[in-house]
Design an enzyme around this catalytic site. Structure first.
Site, short mmCIF file in Angstrom:
data_model
loop_
_atom_site.label_atom_id
_atom_site.label_comp_id
_atom_site.label_asym_id
_atom_site.label_seq_id
_atom_site.Cartn_x
_atom_site.Cartn_y
_atom_site.Cartn_z
N SER A 46 53.79 -41.87 -76.95
CA SER A 46 52.31 -42.66 -76.26
C SER A 46 52.39 -41.51 -75.48
O SER A 46 51.13 -41.60 -74.82
CB SER A 46 53.40 -43.62 -75.97
N SER A 86 52.98 -47.24 -74.14
CA SER A 86 54.07 -47.84 -74.53
C SER A 86 54.42 -48.30 -75.86
O SER A 86 53.93 -49.14 -76.39
CB SER A 86 55.45 -47.86 -74.36
N SER A 88 56.53 -49.94 -78.68
CA SER A 88 57.60 -51.15 -78.71
C SER A 88 57.18 -51.68 -77.17
O SER A 88 57.15 -52.94 -77.38
CB SER A 88 58.51 -50.43 -78.76
N THR A 91 59.74 -49.46 -73.71
CA THR A 91 60.06 -47.59 -73.57
C THR A 91 60.62 -48.24 -72.20
O THR A 91 60.11 -48.23 -71.02
CB THR A 91 59.03 -46.47 -73.38
N ARG A 134 55.02 -42.80 -83.88
CA ARG A 134 54.71 -40.84 -83.96
C ARG A 134 53.72 -41.29 -85.04
O ARG A 134 52.51 -40.71 -84.85
CB ARG A 134 55.55 -39.79 -84.15
N GLU A 211 60.81 -34.95 -85.36
CA GLU A 211 61.24 -36.35 -86.05
C GLU A 211 61.07 -36.41 -87.73
O GLU A 211 61.90 -37.31 -88.26
CB GLU A 211 60.37 -37.42 -85.08
N HIS A 227 53.14 -13.10 -72.11
CA HIS A 227 54.24 -12.66 -70.71
C HIS A 227 55.38 -13.03 -70.84
O HIS A 227 56.19 -12.29 -69.75
CB HIS A 227 53.45 -13.10 -69.89
N LYS A 317 69.66 -45.14 -78.05
CA LYS A 317 68.69 -45.88 -77.88
C LYS A 317 70.24 -47.10 -77.46
O LYS A 317 70.24 -47.74 -76.70
CB LYS A 317 67.65 -46.25 -78.56
#
Lengths: 321, 321
Positions: A46, A86, A88, A91, A134, A211, A227, A317
């Site tokens: 998201s 989000s 779902s 989140t 995703r 993932e 750098h 989760k």
């Protein structure tokens, strides 16, 4: 190949359709009033939609801030447009940032397939549920583009959309190219590079490999990596492999830096190059993203894992509850 | 130990002195007029000073943008304060961004030890030359803090400076702790984590290990890494090692996420934890930075390389001419 991995392949194949459908979703929805800055509050896939929006708006005067946090920046006020995104809708970081944005009286538009976010936003773009977040990047990105178009903040041209759709529709070509590249990355830890301007695309590849393939992967941008990170190649071994995402609009000095670095890196690792396709920014962004999606899918197969479920994240989760 | 590696150790030991000296450098220099946003144009160690400034200003309403690029964002205008920062004064990206900022009529203050940047900026803070840019972080950061203090944009309290200096002066303690931690990271590829708020500190560790130890190292932030990178641990092996930088002010949910992730990660790799020290933000930031400097120094010794020169970067610069 399990049913689930077939399913992920089908979702990737359907991505052009998803983008077309997503373009129609924000019909009639717009922001109003003065907008001084745009904040996208989201995590993972998201937030990625926000990164893409930031790239797309880089030619405008509007500052864009992608907010991967429980709070929003202090500068957010009633002249900020906050996209709370989000997939779902549940989140926790995004819901917390949404509350913070409400307290600051920002203009808020939610983008979600449901959950608490849908309940807590007055303005909301409802997107279809049932996908891995995703895999829903089209749904998560294009509604924001449409809303900014509806609000006259940007003018998205049909030509650029048509060019992008024309390129994405060559699904089989991406599939083949992705499979081929994935074989070169077999059993390697990929490090993905792009220019600063397209850094989010390299980050997308990295997270898709994390993932889908359940493998470590890293990313960085040119020329910042010149750098510092490049100095680490002295102890780099062939466990790593580099992918450079090249864009025709990269700054000429960045192009030269990429060439010189490729030579240096090839003393230690293998380096693959891929190029964005098309003329318009949308086509170039999404052609590179689409290829990365296929690459990560096939890397899952070579790593003998199902690309769809992410057990570690789901397990985490549950422990967080 | 060569003369050069001794030299880097001495420069690290002298870092508290550098910070004190740096605080006095911007005396009498301030910005004027209305300032809507602050942009720090720099690369590598010079951009890092900007990242630290962004952390320090996160409690104000001023948007801060760290610009690692040849151009500056479109929103830069006459109400932008642009710090053009380059230790050598000849960093091509920074000189290019400086020109872009001039065209936009931004207020510009240079921070440099010389070079073209010193010539091309009307207002300039001159810092001592002769160090590796990454070893000059005090000179690159504190002058900006002083200028914002002089301009009444922030009020830096003596208490917080004194607390920070008091902690940094315990050089031997940092040295010992750094050496000890470095032994645990021997022959490992470190991945450094911190909260989103202190992500730049994790990035500093990563780049110091890249440049001093000439080793690969990576970084990421909580909780974004929970949404993708953590899934890659399934194929992570003991070649990697994790360092988590903990801060007492980390969001409670972030603390919980770090604990849960530590458990998950420990199935695959070793995880070390370090804590920021002190009460004020400056003390907490610089205590963690200082420890990382020692860690990277000792990692160079275990990797049998001289911490000071970065041949790859110097070689690349020559090829770029």
């Amino acid at each position: 190949m399990t049913l689930d991995s077939q399913n992920m392949l089908q979702v990737i194949k359907d991505f052009p359709k998803q983008c077309r459908e997503a373009l129609g979703l924000p019909k009639g929805i717009s922001a109003s009033g003065k907008i001084n800055n745009i904040v996208i509050a989201g995590m993972g896939g998201s937030a990625m939609g926000g990164d893409l929006l930031k790239i797309y708006l880089s030619n405008t005067n509007i500052p864009v801030y992608v907010n991967r946090d429980y709070k929003v920046p202090n500068f957010v006020d009633e002249n900020s447009l906050v996209f709370a995104v989000s997939y779902s809708g549940n989140t926790e970081e995004t819901l917390s940032a949404l509350n913070a944005a409400k307290e600051k009286k920002a203009q808020i538009i939610g983008i979600t397939s449901g959950g608490k976010l849908a309940e807590e936003c007055e303005k909301v773009v409802n997107i279809p549920s049932g996908l891995q977040p995703r895999a829903a990047l089209g749904y998560l990105f294009f509604p924001m583009l449409g809303i900014l178009h509806n609000t006259n903040i940007i003018r998205v041209k049909n030509d650029e959309l048509n060019e992008m759709m024309g390129i994405l529709k060559q699904t089989n070509k991406f599939n083949e190219q992705g499979e081929e590249l994935s074989k070169k990355l077999k059993e390697k830890i990929p490090i993905i590079y792009a220019s600063e301007a397209l850094g989010a695309i390299a980050f997308r590849w990295k997270t898709q490999i994390n993932e889908n393939a359940k493998m470590p992967a890293f990313y960085n941008v040119f020329s910042e990596m010149n750098h510092n990170e490049i100095a680490g190649y002295k102890s780099m071994d062939h466990k790593f492999s580099v992918v450079m995402i090249l864009d025709k609009n990269d700054n000429d000095r960045v192009k030269k830096r990429m060439n010189i670095c490729k030579e240096i890196m090839e003393e230690y690792v293998e380096v693959e190059e891929v190029e964005t396709q098309g003329e318009s920014l949308l086509a170039r962004m999404f052609s590179a993203i689409y290829l990365g999606d296929y690459v990560s899918y096939y890397m899952a197969l070579w790593n003998r894992v199902d690309p769809s479920p992410v057990d570690i994240i789901e397990g985490m989760k549950k422990k967080l509850m």
